[in-house]
Design an enzyme around this catalytic site. Structure first.
Site, PDB file in Angstrom:
ATOM      1  N   ASP A  67     -59.223 -32.188  55.364  1.00 49.90           N
ATOM      2  CA  ASP A  67     -60.462 -31.404  55.313  1.00 49.90           C
ATOM      3  C   ASP A  67     -60.608 -30.612  54.019  1.00 49.90           C
ATOM      4  O   ASP A  67     -59.675 -30.523  53.216  1.00 49.90           O
ATOM      5  CB  ASP A  67     -60.529 -30.459  56.535  1.00 49.90           C
ATOM      6  CG  ASP A  67     -59.210 -29.744  56.798  1.00 49.90           C
ATOM      7  OD1 ASP A  67     -58.353 -29.711  55.895  1.00 49.90           O
ATOM      8  OD2 ASP A  67     -59.041 -29.219  57.904  1.00 49.90           O
ATOM      9  N   ASN A 136     -57.602 -21.893  68.045  1.00 49.69           N
ATOM     10  CA  ASN A 136     -58.415 -22.397  69.170  1.00 49.69           C
ATOM     11  C   ASN A 136     -58.071 -23.845  69.512  1.00 49.69           C
ATOM     12  O   ASN A 136     -58.816 -24.516  70.217  1.00 49.69           O
ATOM     13  CB  ASN A 136     -59.911 -22.249  68.869  1.00 49.69           C
ATOM     14  CG  ASN A 136     -60.336 -23.021  67.615  1.00 49.69           C
ATOM     15  OD1 ASN A 136     -59.526 -23.740  67.023  1.00 49.69           O
ATOM     16  ND2 ASN A 136     -61.584 -22.891  67.223  1.00 49.69           N
ATOM     17  N   HIS A 138     -57.756 -26.402  67.359  1.00 45.22           N
ATOM     18  CA  HIS A 138     -58.379 -27.453  66.552  1.00 45.22           C
ATOM     19  C   HIS A 138     -57.372 -28.161  65.649  1.00 45.22           C
ATOM     20  O   HIS A 138     -56.341 -27.595  65.302  1.00 45.22           O
ATOM     21  CB  HIS A 138     -59.584 -26.924  65.764  1.00 45.22           C
ATOM     22  CG  HIS A 138     -59.273 -26.073  64.578  1.00 45.22           C
ATOM     23  ND1 HIS A 138     -60.074 -25.029  64.178  1.00 45.22           N
ATOM     24  CD2 HIS A 138     -58.264 -26.102  63.676  1.00 45.22           C
ATOM     25  CE1 HIS A 138     -59.564 -24.478  63.095  1.00 45.22           C
ATOM     26  NE2 HIS A 138     -58.467 -25.109  62.766  1.00 45.22           N
ATOM     27  N   GLU A 143     -63.628 -28.432  65.446  1.00 42.34           N
ATOM     28  CA  GLU A 143     -63.806 -27.243  66.265  1.00 42.34           C
ATOM     29  C   GLU A 143     -64.188 -27.625  67.701  1.00 42.34           C
ATOM     30  O   GLU A 143     -64.576 -28.771  67.953  1.00 42.34           O
ATOM     31  CB  GLU A 143     -64.921 -26.380  65.650  1.00 42.34           C
ATOM     32  CG  GLU A 143     -64.587 -25.822  64.260  1.00 42.34           C
ATOM     33  CD  GLU A 143     -63.644 -24.626  64.296  1.00 42.34           C
ATOM     34  OE1 GLU A 143     -62.659 -24.648  65.035  1.00 42.34           O
ATOM     35  OE2 GLU A 143     -63.904 -23.660  63.537  1.00 42.34           O
TER      36      GLU A 143
HETATM   37  C1  GLP Z   1     -57.206 -24.517  59.181  1.00 39.09           C
HETATM   38  C2  GLP Z   1     -56.941 -25.963  58.806  1.00 39.09           C
HETATM   39  C3  GLP Z   1     -56.056 -26.658  59.835  1.00 39.09           C
HETATM   40  C4  GLP Z   1     -54.833 -25.812  60.100  1.00 39.09           C
HETATM   41  C5  GLP Z   1     -55.266 -24.471  60.633  1.00 39.09           C
HETATM   42  C6  GLP Z   1     -54.107 -23.568  60.994  1.00 39.09           C
HETATM   43  O1  GLP Z   1     -58.157 -24.389  60.151  1.00 39.09           O
HETATM   44  N1  GLP Z   1     -58.157 -26.698  58.700  1.00 39.09           N
HETATM   45  O2  GLP Z   1     -55.689 -27.947  59.366  1.00 39.09           O
HETATM   46  O3  GLP Z   1     -54.001 -26.468  61.029  1.00 39.09           O
HETATM   47  O4  GLP Z   1     -56.041 -23.833  59.613  1.00 39.09           O
HETATM   48  O5  GLP Z   1     -53.580 -22.992  59.844  1.00 39.09           O
HETATM   49  P1  GLP Z   1     -52.243 -22.151  59.813  1.00 39.09           P
HETATM   50  O6  GLP Z   1     -51.156 -23.170  59.752  1.00 39.09           O
HETATM   51  O7  GLP Z   1     -52.333 -21.349  58.560  1.00 39.09           O
HETATM   52  O8  GLP Z   1     -52.192 -21.336  61.037  1.00 39.09           O
END
Ligand code: GLP
Length: 241
Positions: A67, A136, A138, A143
């Site tokens: 992404d 959440n 995802h 989402e």
């Molecule tokens: C963002 C990214 C996800 C990632 C999430 C959690 O939303 N798009 O790919 O898994 O953050 O990030 P973190 O590992 O910093 O909690």
């Protein structure tokens, strides 16, 4: 679903890096699906160490990232393009032309989604997809929704996600409100999926995604149906299951 219980973040990172390094050794021209966020940083650090020791060669590896924020240029320090270069690509011998990330500044969003889908198709199957998980539940930026979205699409980020990612930006209003993300079906098409989760603040998401019903309201839950899915989580992330 296989669960690897790690003691802590470092242990989780080494376990995930071991799986990825085996993939790169077994198939030097493999396609790796990569993730951003704080969860996989330790995994990348470990892979860099093994590369520096001469144990890993990324010269033929091809990558696709999940992404990118809409509106952020690849030189913006919070763009995922910047993240991947600073945490991984700049430290290994990967060919930059073999790395793929959606373009956050594309003028035509629909065309950018189509371009990325075409890129995914041209690469063939993703051999290993690395994932983190949002608070959440995802994956990528898929989402909570009323259905699982197939291909690359533009998504409006939820308040939960904006709040979670606020820590990386100076002001809340700087956090992008939209992102491009690979779809859930793209992720499910990977031959192997590895999701890393660490810390007590991921415990609810882990419980909902992997020990609850399969629902597009928690996009990671579909991984329960993946034939080769491994959850690498530390004790804190597994504390509610
Ligand atoms: C963002 C990214 C996800 C990632 C999430 C959690 O939303 N798009 O790919 O898994 O953050 O990030 P973190 O590992 O910093 O909690």
């Amino acid at each position: 679903m296989k669960i690897i219980r790690a003691k802590n973040y470092d242990h989780m990172s080494r376990q995930a890096a071991n799986i990825i390094s085996a993939q790169v050794i077994l198939k030097p021209d493999c396609v790796l699906g990569l993730a951003t966020g704080s969860s996989p940083i330790g995994t990348y650090e470990q892979l860099i160490k093994w590369y520096e020791k001469g144990d890993l060669d990324f010269s033929q590896v091809r990558t696709v990232n999940l992404d990118e924020y809409v509106g952020l240029d690849r030189e913006h320090e919070q763009s995922y393009a910047w993240f991947m270069r600073s945490h991984f690509f700049d430290h290994i011998n990967i060919d930059p032309s073999n790395t793929n990330i959606p373009c956050g500044t594309a003028l035509d969003g629909n065309a950018e989604c189509k371009r990325y889908d075409d890129t995914l198709r041209s690469l063939g199957e993703i051999d290993l997809q690395l994932l983190g998980i949002g608070p959440n539940g995802h994956i990528g930026f898929n989402e909570p929704d009323s259905c699982f979205t197939k291909g690359t699409h533009k998504v409006a980020l939820t308040e939960t996600t904006i709040r979670a990612n606020r820590r990386f930006f100076q002001r809340e209003e700087d956090v992008p409100r939209f992102a491009y993300t690979m779809g859930v079906c793209d992720i499910m098409n990977a031959s192997r999926v590895v999701l890393v989760a660490s810390g007590a603040d991921k415990a609810d998401a882990v419980k909902a995604a992997f020990f609850g019903p399969i629902t597009p309201l928690v996009s990671a839950s579909i991984l329960q149906l993946h034939p080769n899915f491994t959850l690498v989580a530390d004790e804190a992330a597994l504390s509610k299951v």
